[in-house]
Motif scaffolding. Structure first.
Motif, short mmCIF file in Angstrom:
data_model
loop_
_atom_site.label_atom_id
_atom_site.label_comp_id
_atom_site.label_asym_id
_atom_site.label_seq_id
_atom_site.Cartn_x
_atom_site.Cartn_y
_atom_site.Cartn_z
N ASN A 104 26.37 30.61 32.34
CA ASN A 104 25.44 31.47 32.22
C ASN A 104 25.94 32.73 32.05
O ASN A 104 25.55 33.67 31.26
N TYR A 115 27.66 33.10 28.89
CA TYR A 115 27.04 33.17 27.46
C TYR A 115 26.10 34.43 27.51
O TYR A 115 25.92 34.90 26.23
N THR A 116 25.81 34.96 28.62
CA THR A 116 24.94 35.93 28.66
C THR A 116 25.92 37.46 28.14
O THR A 116 25.30 38.34 27.30
C1 LIG Z 1 20.70 32.54 32.40
O1 LIG Z 1 20.05 32.22 33.82
C2 LIG Z 1 18.95 33.42 33.66
C3 LIG Z 1 18.33 33.07 35.00
O2 LIG Z 1 18.16 31.74 35.41
C4 LIG Z 1 18.02 32.82 32.64
O3 LIG Z 1 16.85 33.76 32.48
C5 LIG Z 1 18.81 33.00 31.19
O4 LIG Z 1 17.98 32.44 30.20
C6 LIG Z 1 20.21 32.14 31.28
N1 LIG Z 1 21.03 32.80 30.00
C7 LIG Z 1 21.79 31.67 29.21
C8 LIG Z 1 22.31 32.48 28.20
O5 LIG Z 1 21.49 30.79 29.43
#
Ligand SMILES: *[C@@H]1O[C@H](CO)[C@@H](O)[C@H](O)[C@H]1NC(C)=O
Length: 196
Positions: free
Chosen positions: A59, A62-63
């Motif tokens: 996560n 990717y973020t």
């Molecule tokens: C990462 O986790 C957050 C909180 O759970 C979520 O809102 C977000 O969409 C996720 N981002 C990705 C790129 O998966």
């Protein structure tokens, strides 16, 4: 000449001796054949555990990539892609990705980017730990071809200057997926186990 003949004859003698006495010994020895042992070790040096790729770090990676992509207008160039594997056999893909990741960590993430982006430092540490686990991973042959492909990536990144770094960060999600696919025996999407 006579000397050479003696040498040749004694050499033949040694070959004969080795074939008759040593070979049977080797064949009956309990040690596994050398080739198999080497292949076994190399394979395991180039493997990561699936469990290393935790959802939270995926996560964050990717973020981070998404954040960088938002400020990257150039869609013509691509740093991470199949071209890194051009003419490189599958058993060397993990080594290629280790090197690509090392390059991105050193030349991109650990530069000014680490203070500029949220998660950059954390992702850098994660990736650096993966490459550390792969430190004994070596390619079987194809070194020149591998260097060529990696050199091409480096050249493209440098050519783009600051944008090259932004682009590399924007492709960290790809890099994450590539190293995971190349270095784990992960079941493919759809549940089929990858064949080796
Ligand atoms: C990462 O986790 C957050 C909180 O759970 C979520 O809102 C977000 O969409 C996720 N981002 C990705 C790129 O998966």
């Amino acid at each position: 000449m006579a000397c050479l003949q003696t040498l040749t004859r004694s050499f033949s003698g040694w070959v004969f001796f080795c074939c008759c006495c040593c070979l049977p010994l080797l064949l009956t020895s309990p040690l596994p054949p050398k080739g198999a042992g080497v292949a076994f070790t190399a394979h395991h040096a180039c493997r990561l555990r699936k469990i290393s790729f935790q959802p939270y770090i995926r996560n964050h990676t990717y973020t981070l990539a998404k954040t960088a992509r938002d400020s990257d207008q150039d869609t013509d160039n691509r740093l991470i892609g199949q071209q890194l594997y051009a003419n490189v056999k599958e058993s060397n893909h993990c080594y290629v990705m280790r090197r690509a990741v090392e390059m991105v960590v050193k030349d991109v993430l650990l530069t000014e980017a680490k203070d500029q982006y949220l998660y950059a430092k954390e992702v850098a540490e994660f990736l650096a730990a993966l490459t550390q686990q792969l430190k004994h991973c070596e390619p079987s042959g194809q070194r020149e071809q591998i260097e060529r492909n990696l050199g091409e990536m480096k050249r493209k990144m440098e050519e783009l200057g600051k944008n090259g770094k932004t682009k590399a960060i924007g492709e960290l999600d790809l890099l994450f997926d590539y190293i995971e696919n190349a270095c784990t025996d992960a079941p493919k999407k759809g549940g089929h186990k990858k064949k080796y």
